[in-house]
Design an enzyme around this catalytic site. Structure first.
Site, PDB file in Angstrom:
ATOM      1  N   HIS A 166       0.831  -1.213   0.000  1.00  0.00           N
ATOM      2  CA  HIS A 166       0.000   0.000   0.000  1.00  0.00           C
ATOM      3  C   HIS A 166       0.863   1.261   0.000  1.00  0.00           C
ATOM      4  CE1 HIS A 166      -3.222  -2.580   2.179  1.00  0.00           C
ATOM      5  NE2 HIS A 166      -3.687  -2.298   0.978  1.00  0.00           N
ATOM      6  N   CYS A 253      -2.978   0.100   9.803  1.00  0.00           N
ATOM      7  CA  CYS A 253      -4.096  -0.715   9.301  1.00  0.00           C
ATOM      8  C   CYS A 253      -5.011  -1.236  10.392  1.00  0.00           C
ATOM      9  CB  CYS A 253      -3.563  -1.864   8.466  1.00  0.00           C
ATOM     10  SG  CYS A 253      -2.370  -2.856   9.313  1.00  0.00           S
TER      11      CYS A 253
HETATM   12  C1  CIR Z   1      -3.906  -7.943   3.081  1.00  0.00           C
HETATM   13  O1  CIR Z   1      -3.069  -8.412   2.331  1.00  0.00           O
HETATM   14  O2  CIR Z   1      -4.897  -7.347   2.673  1.00  0.00           O
HETATM   15  C2  CIR Z   1      -3.723  -8.120   4.571  1.00  0.00           C
HETATM   16  N1  CIR Z   1      -3.106  -9.383   4.822  1.00  0.00           N
HETATM   17  C3  CIR Z   1      -2.877  -7.003   5.135  1.00  0.00           C
HETATM   18  C4  CIR Z   1      -3.543  -5.681   5.028  1.00  0.00           C
HETATM   19  C5  CIR Z   1      -2.785  -4.598   5.713  1.00  0.00           C
HETATM   20  N2  CIR Z   1      -3.466  -3.368   5.540  1.00  0.00           N
HETATM   21  C6  CIR Z   1      -2.895  -2.190   5.629  1.00  0.00           C
HETATM   22  O3  CIR Z   1      -1.703  -2.084   5.834  1.00  0.00           O
HETATM   23  N3  CIR Z   1      -3.673  -1.127   5.443  1.00  0.00           N
END
Ligand code: CIR
Length: 260
Positions: A166, A253
């Site tokens: 991201h 997140c």
């Molecule tokens: C994903 O790949 O969507 C989750 N395992 C990790 C998401 C992390 N989100 C973030 O950093 N905003």
């Protein structure tokens, strides 16, 4: 009048299914679910210690990545925008959080097909909204966001990223005029208007930090970058999120911050 608005956060307890999480740029390692849950509780305590009022939502047993609430909703002072996550396995997280979002903002918009965006790709600095063009977030969603936010005075800029999940893996704000950035993953030129602090070379993942007023919360495993941030005048707290990092998560997140 002094600003008496209070910082709130929505968080969701770690799902027992987190071991089935999505992974894109890191290899799968075994996740200790109980430890992940304990680290998440510590994270919530760290937010509380910084004055944030946390609403903790119950774990979602069948949504592996649902602890990463940031990806399913964008909360602005004037409105909320429910996202459409790039990973199909994560789309149901949006309906799960929608009722809570409706209780904190009266105006709620929604990103629709063919748009996809994860909140981790949306970095707001004042009225400027930077949106990562990533494996998860596309131009169609950026166009929708631009249309929804323009009436409220927000300017939206698309920012391509490389080699990371991201935009906020690559850059976050330490204040309204300073960013913490890994220029290997995002072109620093997009943030020329800001003072830039670069992550330590050996700590590629260190750019993701939570800003609570003048305080910064970051993972405990990046001591060199922490020292750089402190040397720049910021107060830094740390939390161990090693098990959440194995799910490709970080600190932004795990909460959606908003004022109320
Ligand atoms: C994903 O790949 O969507 C989750 N395992 C990790 C998401 C992390 N989100 C973030 O950093 N905003």
């Amino acid at each position: 009048m002094p600003d008496i608005s209070i910082m709130h956060a929505l968080c969701r307890a770690v799902s027992p299914a987190i071991t089935d999480c999505e992974l894109s740029f890191i290899d799968r390692e075994s996740i200790d679910v109980a430890l992940a849950q304990a680290q998440h509780r510590d994270y919530i305590a760290a937010l509380g210690a910084l004055g944030v009022r946390v609403t903790e939502l119950p774990a979602e047993p069948v949504l592996p990545d649902s602890v990463f609430v940031e990806d399913s909703v964008l909360l602005f002072d004037e409105l909320a925008v429910l996202t459409r996550p790039g990973a199909i396995s994560r789309r149901a997280e949006v309906d799960a959080i929608a009722p809570v979002v409706q209780s904190v903002r009266s105006r709620v918009e929604r990103i629709t097909q063919p748009g996809t965006v994860d909140g981790g790709d949306v970095l707001c600095i004042g009225q400027h909204v930077f949106v990562g063009l990533s494996q998860r977030s596309n131009q169609a969603a950026i166009d929708q966001l631009t249309a929804v936010l323009k009436p409220f005075g927000y300017a939206v800029t698309a920012v391509p990223i490389r080699n990371c999940l991201h935009l906020k893996s690559a850059v976050t704000a330490l204040s309204d005029d300073t960013v913490l950035i890994n220029p290997e993953w995002v072109a620093a030129g997009y943030f020329d208007a800001y003072r830039q602090i670069r992550v330590a070379e050996s700590e590629a993942h260190a750019a993701n930090v939570v800003r609570i007023g003048a305080a910064i919360l970051m993972p405990s495993c990046f001591p060199e970058t922490r020292a750089l941030v402190q040397a720049a005048g910021f107060a830094v707290s740390t939390v161990d999120v090693s098990e959440l990092q194995k799910a490709e998560g970080a600190v932004t997140c795990c909460c959606v911050l908003f004022t109320g």
